[in-house]
Scaffold this motif. Structure first.
Motif, PDB file in Angstrom:
ATOM      1  N   PRO A   1      -7.626 -40.962  75.930  1.00 23.45           N
ATOM      2  CA  PRO A   1      -8.113 -40.153  77.051  1.00 23.45           C
ATOM      3  C   PRO A   1      -8.339 -38.691  76.681  1.00 23.45           C
ATOM      4  O   PRO A   1      -7.451 -38.021  76.149  1.00 23.45           O
ATOM      5  CB  PRO A   1      -6.966 -40.260  78.056  1.00 23.45           C
ATOM      6  N   VAL A   2      -9.516 -38.168  77.005  1.00 30.02           N
ATOM      7  CA  VAL A   2      -9.751 -36.731  76.937  1.00 30.02           C
ATOM      8  C   VAL A   2     -10.000 -36.209  78.341  1.00 30.02           C
ATOM      9  O   VAL A   2     -10.553 -36.909  79.192  1.00 30.02           O
ATOM     10  CB  VAL A   2     -10.948 -36.367  76.023  1.00 30.02           C
ATOM     11  N   TYR A   3      -9.576 -34.984  78.576  1.00 31.03           N
ATOM     12  CA  TYR A   3      -9.888 -34.297  79.819  1.00 31.03           C
ATOM     13  C   TYR A   3     -11.325 -33.792  79.731  1.00 31.03           C
ATOM     14  O   TYR A   3     -11.760 -33.270  78.694  1.00 31.03           O
ATOM     15  CB  TYR A   3      -8.920 -33.136  80.041  1.00 31.03           C
TER      16      TYR A   3
ATOM     17  N   LEU B   1     -10.664 -38.094  83.657  1.00 32.71           N
ATOM     18  CA  LEU B   1     -10.393 -38.477  82.276  1.00 32.71           C
ATOM     19  C   LEU B   1     -11.547 -39.334  81.774  1.00 32.71           C
ATOM     20  O   LEU B   1     -12.037 -40.209  82.495  1.00 32.71           O
ATOM     21  CB  LEU B   1      -9.095 -39.277  82.164  1.00 32.71           C
ATOM     22  N   GLN B   2     -11.960 -39.086  80.564  1.00 36.22           N
ATOM     23  CA  GLN B   2     -12.917 -39.955  79.892  1.00 36.22           C
ATOM     24  C   GLN B   2     -12.163 -40.644  78.750  1.00 36.22           C
ATOM     25  O   GLN B   2     -11.980 -40.090  77.670  1.00 36.22           O
ATOM     26  CB  GLN B   2     -14.118 -39.169  79.360  1.00 36.22           C
ATOM     27  N   TRP B   3     -11.662 -41.841  79.062  1.00 39.62           N
ATOM     28  CA  TRP B   3     -11.063 -42.672  78.019  1.00 39.62           C
ATOM     29  C   TRP B   3     -12.213 -43.224  77.170  1.00 39.62           C
ATOM     30  O   TRP B   3     -13.193 -43.735  77.721  1.00 39.62           O
ATOM     31  CB  TRP B   3     -10.285 -43.817  78.637  1.00 39.62           C
ATOM     32  N   PHE B   4     -12.093 -43.143  75.845  1.00 39.55           N
ATOM     33  CA  PHE B   4     -13.235 -43.574  75.048  1.00 39.55           C
ATOM     34  C   PHE B   4     -12.773 -44.218  73.746  1.00 39.55           C
ATOM     35  O   PHE B   4     -11.638 -44.031  73.290  1.00 39.55           O
ATOM     36  CB  PHE B   4     -14.179 -42.395  74.765  1.00 39.55           C
ATOM     37  N   ALA B   5     -13.673 -44.989  73.175  1.00 45.96           N
ATOM     38  CA  ALA B   5     -13.471 -45.617  71.871  1.00 45.96           C
ATOM     39  C   ALA B   5     -14.820 -45.697  71.180  1.00 45.96           C
ATOM     40  O   ALA B   5     -15.866 -45.754  71.837  1.00 45.96           O
ATOM     41  CB  ALA B   5     -12.869 -47.009  72.027  1.00 45.96           C
ATOM     42  N   PHE B   6     -14.797 -45.705  69.863  1.00 46.19           N
ATOM     43  CA  PHE B   6     -16.018 -45.825  69.068  1.00 46.19           C
ATOM     44  C   PHE B   6     -15.989 -47.105  68.252  1.00 46.19           C
ATOM     45  O   PHE B   6     -14.936 -47.593  67.854  1.00 46.19           O
ATOM     46  CB  PHE B   6     -16.164 -44.642  68.107  1.00 46.19           C
ATOM     47  N   SER B   7     -17.180 -47.633  67.965  1.00 44.77           N
ATOM     48  CA  SER B   7     -17.403 -48.782  67.086  1.00 44.77           C
ATOM     49  C   SER B   7     -16.962 -50.081  67.757  1.00 44.77           C
ATOM     50  O   SER B   7     -16.868 -50.157  68.979  1.00 44.77           O
ATOM     51  CB  SER B   7     -16.723 -48.572  65.733  1.00 44.77           C
TER      52      SER B   7
END
Length: 465
Positions: A355-357, A340-346
């Protein structure tokens, strides 16, 4: 040749599988732009046919021939490619993760012994040069180490690698040398733009790796200053800038995760590795990497202290956060959906972590289609707009942000529970996540814009109806 570049400032957390609540390995890092810069980011999938076979760096101009068998991988590159790719963080189809880079510090003695290399490799290049070709975290260290020995680097960096079993952290030492340490399974690591690795043992190949000539390099240049090889003492710094810009971030995270261990924000001996008081979760990582010294006199949004203390230290959740990638590899999940690539912007205090696979052929356009034109139609810019609005009326608007973060992170956890099951299509799952985030994030923008509009300075309480 000569060139100018501006190193990025970041904060890294690494957590061994024995220190997490679910036995996963976690490597996490905010990518922070230099002062005055706000780099628009996107989350994409790099297919093998998109990977260059002959690579040329924009920053340094170096040219390198690459293997002809790259793997698919995710990345969070800059939208504006004027200064290069800056892929930053991702996971390949072998479920190996890489985060590059954490800018670190090096002292003058070391740089005199092994000068930085104009025309070498740097943060712009490293993910592209390494991640598509490695099958384990250890192999990542070895490949990057070979590239550093061959081509050198023009900057000081720390790079994290992980697979389902191990986490490794590599620190560059001068232009061509490097040292790397395996993170113990029961420990976590904090790296706040400062050299972290402490005592290392060149005879312990299970837990340490280094340049082939490291012992000779240290001896020839009289770099050893204590009884043991201590990378922080030999190669690092303890400057006034460290005390206000770097060490307070490690202090605050370790106070969150291990409150029984007491240090002061400007201490030089805050450890590289620490054991947590409880098993750490994705939510803990988000809280730490969004933090701005809440509950202390150093919080820029707080009521404690005064204007001097509130702006004394550099926050972790800063205005120029570009993105956060939390790369989680889970040993109890089928390999095709393990990563999983948990991500956030800014700016992180105002963003949610979702989370995206990674084992997919493409990312949703809402995450991948960031434009250079400001638009609420993509996930990067809407988060940047929200952060700017909330900051201006923090006390009034932060409750809306907190409700949004709780709701969307809860949805993210539920999204993972449902889609870990066999037979679920991962691209469809990611698309559903994007749809939900678009609705929820637009609703948050509406709320905070309403608050900000009502509190404009040209407001007047009397109306004509």
């Amino acid at each position: 040749m000569s060139f100018q570049y501006e190193p990025t400032a970041c904060t890294t957390i690494l957590i061994g599988k024995g220190a997490t609540n679910d036995g996963s390995t976690i490597i996490a890092r905010t990518e922070d732009a230099p002062n005055g810069a706000f780099n628009a980011k996107k989350l994409i999938v790099m297919q093998p046919e998109m990977q260059p076979r002959h690579y040329k760096s924009v920053v340094s101009g170096i040219e390198i021939d690459l293997p002809d068998d790259p793997m698919r991988y995710t990345a969070t590159p800059d939208v504006d490619e004027t200064h290069g790719i800056w892929g930053e963080a991702g996971v390949n189809i072998e479920n190996v993760a890489m985060s590059a880079t954490e800018t670190i510090t090096t002292n003058a003695r070391t740089l005199g012994a092994d000068p930085l290399v104009d025309g070498g490799i740097g943060e712009e290049d490293m993910l592209t040069l390494v991640l598509p070709y490695i099958h384990s975290a250890r192999e990542g260290v070895q490949r990057l180490g070979e590239l550093l020995a061959t081509y050198g680097t023009y900057e000081m960096n720390g790079i994290a690698f992980s697979d389902v079993n191990e986490i490794w952290f590599l620190e560059t030492v001068g232009g061509h040398h490097w040292v790397a340490q395996r993170v113990p399974d029961d420990a976590y690591v904090t790296v706040p733009n400062q050299r972290g690795i402490e005592v290392f043992d060149l005879n312990d190949s299970k837990n340490f790796m280094a340049s082939d000539d490291m012992a000779q390099f240290i001896a020839d240049n009289h770099l050893q200053v204590s009884a043991n090889y201590n990378a922080r003492d030999m190669f690092g710094t303890h400057t006034e800038m460290d005390h206000v810009y770097n060490t307070p971030r490690a202090w605050y995270i370790q106070q969150m995760f291990t409150p029984a261990v007491k240090h002061e924000p400007m201490d030089d001996d805050i450890p590289f590795m620490q054991r947590p008081a409880h098993k750490l979760t994705i939510d803990d990582v988000h809280a730490a990497l969004s933090s701005h010294y809440q509950g202390t006199i150093y919080d820029p949004y707080g009521q404690m202290g005064d204007e001097t203390t509130r702006h004394l230290f550099r926050p972790i959740g800063i205005n120029r956060n570009c993105d956060l990638s939390v790369l989680q590899l889970r040993g109890d999940v089928a390999a095709d959906r393990r990563a999983l690539q948990w991500f956030a912007f800014s700016s992180m205090p105002f963003a949610s972590l979702i989370p995206v696979y990674t084992n997919v052929n493409k990312m949703p356009e809402y995450f991948a289609g960031t434009t250079l034109r400001v638009s609420s139609e993509n996930y990067y810019w809407i988060n940047r707009l929200i952060a700017g609005l909330v900051d201006a009326n923090y006390a009034e608007a932060i409750p809306m942000v907190e409700r949004y973060q709780l709701k969307t992170m809860a949805f993210g956890h539920r999204h993972v529970q449902l889609n870990d099951q066999p037979g679920q299509d991962l691209e469809t799952a990611n698309a559903k996540l994007a749809e939900v985030m678009k609705v929820e994030t637009e609703d948050l923008l509406n709320q905070v814009l309403y608050i900000r509009s009502n509190l404009m300075k040209n407001g007047y309480s009397r109306s004509d109806n």
